[in-house]
Motif scaffolding. Structure first.
Motif, mmCIF file in Angstrom:
data_model
loop_
_atom_site.group_PDB
_atom_site.id
_atom_site.type_symbol
_atom_site.label_atom_id
_atom_site.label_comp_id
_atom_site.label_asym_id
_atom_site.label_seq_id
_atom_site.Cartn_x
_atom_site.Cartn_y
_atom_site.Cartn_z
ATOM 1 N N ARG A 1 -48.499 10.371 -26.369
ATOM 2 C CA ARG A 1 -48.892 11.781 -26.420
ATOM 3 C C ARG A 1 -47.824 12.595 -27.139
ATOM 4 O O ARG A 1 -48.132 13.494 -27.925
ATOM 5 C CB ARG A 1 -49.080 12.294 -24.996
ATOM 6 C CG ARG A 1 -49.606 13.707 -24.971
ATOM 7 C CD ARG A 1 -49.536 14.287 -23.580
ATOM 8 N NE ARG A 1 -50.003 15.653 -23.594
ATOM 9 C CZ ARG A 1 -49.704 16.545 -22.674
ATOM 10 N NH1 ARG A 1 -48.951 16.198 -21.657
ATOM 11 N NH2 ARG A 1 -50.156 17.764 -22.749
ATOM 12 N N THR B 1 -48.454 14.796 -30.440
ATOM 13 C CA THR B 1 -48.109 16.218 -30.392
ATOM 14 C C THR B 1 -47.121 16.570 -31.503
ATOM 15 O O THR B 1 -47.286 17.562 -32.225
ATOM 16 C CB THR B 1 -47.488 16.561 -29.021
ATOM 17 O OG1 THR B 1 -48.411 16.208 -28.007
ATOM 18 C CG2 THR B 1 -47.157 18.031 -28.917
ATOM 19 N N HIS C 1 -47.613 18.845 -34.913
ATOM 20 C CA HIS C 1 -46.701 19.976 -35.127
ATOM 21 C C HIS C 1 -45.989 19.851 -36.468
ATOM 22 O O HIS C 1 -45.873 20.833 -37.219
ATOM 23 C CB HIS C 1 -45.682 20.013 -33.990
ATOM 24 C CG HIS C 1 -44.630 21.057 -34.175
ATOM 25 N ND1 HIS C 1 -44.885 22.402 -34.030
ATOM 26 C CD2 HIS C 1 -43.320 20.966 -34.534
ATOM 27 C CE1 HIS C 1 -43.782 23.082 -34.273
ATOM 28 N NE2 HIS C 1 -42.815 22.239 -34.580
ATOM 29 N N ARG D 1 -48.399 20.599 -39.314
ATOM 30 C CA ARG D 1 -48.690 22.029 -39.375
ATOM 31 C C ARG D 1 -47.489 22.798 -39.940
ATOM 32 O O ARG D 1 -47.636 23.654 -40.801
ATOM 33 C CB ARG D 1 -49.039 22.550 -37.982
ATOM 34 C CG ARG D 1 -49.616 23.946 -38.016
ATOM 35 C CD ARG D 1 -50.293 24.302 -36.741
ATOM 36 N NE ARG D 1 -49.472 23.996 -35.568
ATOM 37 C CZ ARG D 1 -49.866 24.188 -34.329
ATOM 38 N NH1 ARG D 1 -51.075 24.632 -34.098
ATOM 39 N NH2 ARG D 1 -49.086 23.921 -33.317
ATOM 40 N N THR E 1 -36.714 16.630 -23.908
ATOM 41 C CA THR E 1 -38.078 16.578 -23.367
ATOM 42 C C THR E 1 -38.466 15.118 -23.118
ATOM 43 O O THR E 1 -37.625 14.230 -23.212
ATOM 44 C CB THR E 1 -39.085 17.206 -24.349
ATOM 45 O OG1 THR E 1 -39.128 16.387 -25.520
ATOM 46 C CG2 THR E 1 -38.676 18.617 -24.734
ATOM 47 N N LEU F 1 -46.014 23.699 -27.587
ATOM 48 C CA LEU F 1 -45.451 22.420 -28.034
ATOM 49 C C LEU F 1 -44.493 21.870 -26.979
ATOM 50 O O LEU F 1 -44.563 20.692 -26.599
ATOM 51 C CB LEU F 1 -44.704 22.620 -29.362
ATOM 52 C CG LEU F 1 -43.870 21.425 -29.834
ATOM 53 C CD1 LEU F 1 -44.767 20.318 -30.352
ATOM 54 C CD2 LEU F 1 -42.882 21.840 -30.916
ATOM 55 N N ARG F 2 -43.609 22.729 -26.495
ATOM 56 C CA ARG F 2 -42.620 22.295 -25.512
ATOM 57 C C ARG F 2 -43.304 21.845 -24.211
ATOM 58 O O ARG F 2 -42.887 20.872 -23.591
ATOM 59 C CB ARG F 2 -41.633 23.431 -25.216
ATOM 60 C CG ARG F 2 -40.841 23.886 -26.419
ATOM 61 C CD ARG F 2 -39.838 22.892 -26.874
ATOM 62 N NE ARG F 2 -38.777 22.704 -25.921
ATOM 63 C CZ ARG F 2 -37.793 21.806 -26.056
ATOM 64 N NH1 ARG F 2 -37.773 21.016 -27.103
ATOM 65 N NH2 ARG F 2 -36.858 21.687 -25.148
ATOM 66 N N ARG G 1 -46.272 20.537 -23.872
ATOM 67 C CA ARG G 1 -46.884 19.215 -24.099
ATOM 68 C C ARG G 1 -45.805 18.135 -24.124
ATOM 69 O O ARG G 1 -45.969 17.066 -23.539
ATOM 70 C CB ARG G 1 -47.654 19.208 -25.420
ATOM 71 C CG ARG G 1 -48.918 20.029 -25.358
ATOM 72 C CD ARG G 1 -49.814 19.820 -26.576
ATOM 73 N NE ARG G 1 -51.011 20.608 -26.410
ATOM 74 C CZ ARG G 1 -51.193 21.806 -26.958
ATOM 75 N NH1 ARG G 1 -50.284 22.322 -27.753
ATOM 76 N NH2 ARG G 1 -52.309 22.481 -26.736
ATOM 77 N N VAL H 1 -46.590 18.447 -19.477
ATOM 78 C CA VAL H 1 -47.555 19.289 -18.756
ATOM 79 C C VAL H 1 -48.969 18.827 -19.128
ATOM 80 O O VAL H 1 -49.243 18.580 -20.316
ATOM 81 C CB VAL H 1 -47.364 20.780 -19.138
ATOM 82 C CG1 VAL H 1 -48.442 21.650 -18.507
ATOM 83 C CG2 VAL H 1 -45.982 21.260 -18.710
ATOM 84 N N ASP H 2 -49.833 18.682 -18.124
ATOM 85 C CA ASP H 2 -51.207 18.233 -18.386
ATOM 86 C C ASP H 2 -51.871 19.151 -19.414
ATOM 87 O O ASP H 2 -51.704 20.376 -19.347
ATOM 88 C CB ASP H 2 -52.032 18.259 -17.088
ATOM 89 C CG ASP H 2 -51.559 17.177 -16.141
ATOM 90 O OD1 ASP H 2 -50.949 16.203 -16.620
ATOM 91 O OD2 ASP H 2 -51.780 17.320 -14.927
ATOM 92 N N GLU H 3 -52.655 18.542 -20.307
ATOM 93 C CA GLU H 3 -53.252 19.281 -21.419
ATOM 94 C C GLU H 3 -54.046 20.497 -20.927
ATOM 95 O O GLU H 3 -53.945 21.582 -21.504
ATOM 96 C CB GLU H 3 -54.157 18.346 -22.228
ATOM 97 C CG GLU H 3 -54.626 18.917 -23.544
ATOM 98 C CD GLU H 3 -53.479 19.307 -24.484
ATOM 99 O OE1 GLU H 3 -52.505 18.559 -24.598
ATOM 100 O OE2 GLU H 3 -53.568 20.404 -25.085
ATOM 101 N N VAL I 1 -51.692 23.426 -20.008
ATOM 102 C CA VAL I 1 -50.721 23.936 -20.989
ATOM 103 C C VAL I 1 -50.891 25.446 -21.190
ATOM 104 O O VAL I 1 -49.930 26.218 -21.088
ATOM 105 C CB VAL I 1 -50.848 23.175 -22.337
ATOM 106 C CG1 VAL I 1 -50.103 23.903 -23.443
ATOM 107 C CG2 VAL I 1 -50.293 21.759 -22.190
#
Lengths: 253, 323
Positions: free
Chosen positions: A2, A6, A10, A13, A91, B107-108, B110, B114-116, B119
């Motif tokens: 994931r 993600t 990003h 984009r 993260t 973004l942070r 995700r 954090v569950d989609e 978010v």
């Protein structure tokens, strides 16, 4: 996975929201359109040993050396310079996801540049209709050339990512990438040009030179010949470069 | 975190943490703990080792010796699990200039797992908590320093961590921005453990439940500010606003407590030193009035955290050769 998805979304984009990518793409398309038009004009005057599409792909080292360093220079070096790489690694995204997402974003953009060029010969052939020479939009040359860009691009992009993984300076990253790509591009020819006829036990040098010749690989791909040696060179080299970049990013201070 | 067992585990625990750079020891056997919901100030002058300690806790720097635990999870042995429980806002709060606030926080969120489906909810919540709703669509590069700090704090809060490490969150801010950040930090009390690193002592005193003081890499004191004052400082003196002079005030004070000492402390001001717990502290004003000594004001001198810090570092310097 994931985190990779993600980050990839990003990165793409961010790349395409910035004017530099659009400027690089415009420059790329302008250059390719000029070469294609000039080659088509030359072909219309008399038989040539290459098609216009092949002529464009033979100019491959020029955008490789000028545009690819611009695309990879910001990937990790800019993150290091601004300090956001540490924040990213704080993260759940591990260094693997970070390196792979950045490499994939640049690779997709690079292949996208070349894929967009493919519209030119198809457009030209469609405009000319039945009167068009079938070689104008030779599908084998287009497909083979794009396959070569895609496969070789894994190594070329990985080199750029590696060069940016240890420095805080995007300019230095671009310069290092340029030097490495130049070395990779000309090394085959240079090794081949060595006067090794009188030397003993240097067959491996000739073999290495043959493996490193970019344009020979391009011809192979365009002819539908897929040898395992270039595949091993590009994919294996990419894996090694990305592995080292991963280590550089992973290492805590 | 609601059961009794989890309440006994410190949100953050540091045991004998040491970091050496060659011969230089930046952090020297530092140990402390932060309870769930507690706000602790991590104090020390520039170069004391605060940021180094925080970077070790955040997993961005390896400790030479010692260990750190976030909610009982070892930072060194299980870095990924520790990262899930902790958020760190570094001193310079690096942010991408070309990204919009909401986009960055999404973004942070995700990337922090954090569950989609949550978010958007979490981002709305931290935008609200950090007073960033009006700036949600702004490019981070166009924000003032105060708003950038808010974005950093919002990022730290977005995944609902158990522990937040804030490195100099108010540095470089104007007084209005400092007030805003201070209010925001106060609202976090009881919700999560916060360790605030700062060298602005007065700032920390207004927000934190407890302080940990380090100096030259060593822990020199820790506890509630009032407890540290009692432990490290002499009893606070009384400041008497009067033109009667130190002799007159001293004579009255000595009748109440023979240990009292009065001295001139500037024009129209007398300083009276009394032992801690002396009954004279509460009776002096009445006694002065009875004795006919005119008094304009009487107050207890409040020692700031600066005095506590200086006393702690002096004590450490005295004890160091013996150790």
């Amino acid at each position: 996975m994931r985190a990779f998805r993600t980050l990839l979304a990003h990165e793409l984009r961010t790349m395409w929201l910035g004017w530099t990518t659009w400027a690089a793409w415009s420059l790329f398309l302008g250059l390719q359109a000029f070469v294609f038009w000039y080659a088509a004009l030359a072909c219309s005057r008399g038989p040539m040993p290459w098609t216009p599409v092949e002529a464009v792909f033979r100019w491959f080292p020029l955008p490789l050396l000028t545009l690819l360093p611009l695309l990879t220079m910001r990937a990790l070096a800019e993150e290091r310079r601004s300090g956001t790489l540490g924040a990213l690694l704080s993260t759940q995204a591990g260094p693997g996801a970070v390196v792979m997402a950045k490499a994939a974003a640049v690779w997709l953009t690079w292949v996208g540049f070349w894929a967009s060029f493919a519209a030119l010969p198809l457009l030209a052939a469609a405009t000319l209709g039945a009167s068009a020479d079938p070689r104008l939009a030779d599908p084998l040359a287009i497909g083979g050339g794009l396959a070569f860009v895609a496969v070789s691009g894994t190594l070329h992009v990985a080199i750029g990512i590696l060069c940016g993984s240890r420095t805080r300076s995007p300019s230095l990253a671009a310069l290092l990438t340029f030097v490495c790509l130049l070395g990779l591009t000309v090394s085959g020819g240079l090794l081949d040009a060595l006067p090794t006829d009188g030397w003993g036990g240097v067959d491996w040098l000739r073999s290495a030179a043959a493996h490193l010749r970019n344009l020979a690989h391009l011809d192979d791909f365009a002819s539908g010949v897929v040898d395992t040696a270039p595949l091993a060179l590009y994919l294996g080299g990419a894996a090694i470069c990305l592995g080292v970049a991963f280590r550089n990013v992973e290492e805590p201070d | 975190m609601g059961d009794a067992a989890s309440q006994t585990v410190p949100a953050l625990e540091v045991r004998g943490l040491t970091r050496r750079y060659g011969k230089l020891t930046a952090v020297d056997a530092v140990s402390f703990a932060v309870a769930p919901g507690e706000i602790v100030g991590f104090l020390g002058p520039n170069g004391a080792g605060k940021s180094t300690t925080l970077r070790i806790l955040a997993g961005r720097l390896l400790a030479t010796e010692g260990s750190a635990f976030v909610g009982g999870v070892s930072v060194a042995a299980e870095p990924a699990a520790a990262r899930r429980r902790l958020a760190h806002m570094p001193e310079n709060n690096p942010l991408p200039e070309d990204t919009r606030v909401r986009e960055y926080l999404e973004l942070r969120a995700r990337l922090k797992g954090v569950d989609e489906e949550r978010v958007g909810l979490r981002v709305d919540q931290v935008l609200h908590d950090c007073d960033l709703r009006e700036r949600a669509g702004s490019l981070i590069g166009h924000l003032s320093k105060g708003y950038r700090q808010r974005v950093g704090i919002a990022d730290a809060l977005v995944a609902e961590p158990e522990v937040v490490l804030l490195d100099e969150p108010t540095i470089g801010l104007d007084p209005h921005q400092v007030l805003g950040i201070r209010d925001l930090l106060r609202r976090l009390r009881g919700k999560l453990a916060v360790l605030i690193s700062s060298h602005i002592l007065s700032e920390v005193e207004q927000v934190c439940d407890r302080v940990v003081i380090i100096h030259r890499g060593k822990l020199v004191a820790q506890g509630r500010p009032d407890d540290l004052r009692r432990e490290l400082l002499p009893p606070p003196a009384l400041a008497v606003g009067t033109d009667a002079g130190a002799a007159a005030v001293g004579a009255v004070a000595a009748r109440l407590d023979p240990a009292a000492r009065a001295s001139e402390d500037g024009p129209g001001r007398v300083r009276v030193e009394l032992p801690r717990g002396s009954p004279a502290r509460e009776r002096l004003l009445g006694a002065l009035a009875e004795a006919g000594v005119p008094v304009r004001s009487l107050s207890e001198e409040a020692a700031g955290l600066e005095a506590v810090f200086l006393a702690a570092t002096r004590r450490e310097a005295r004890e160091a050769p013996a150790a």
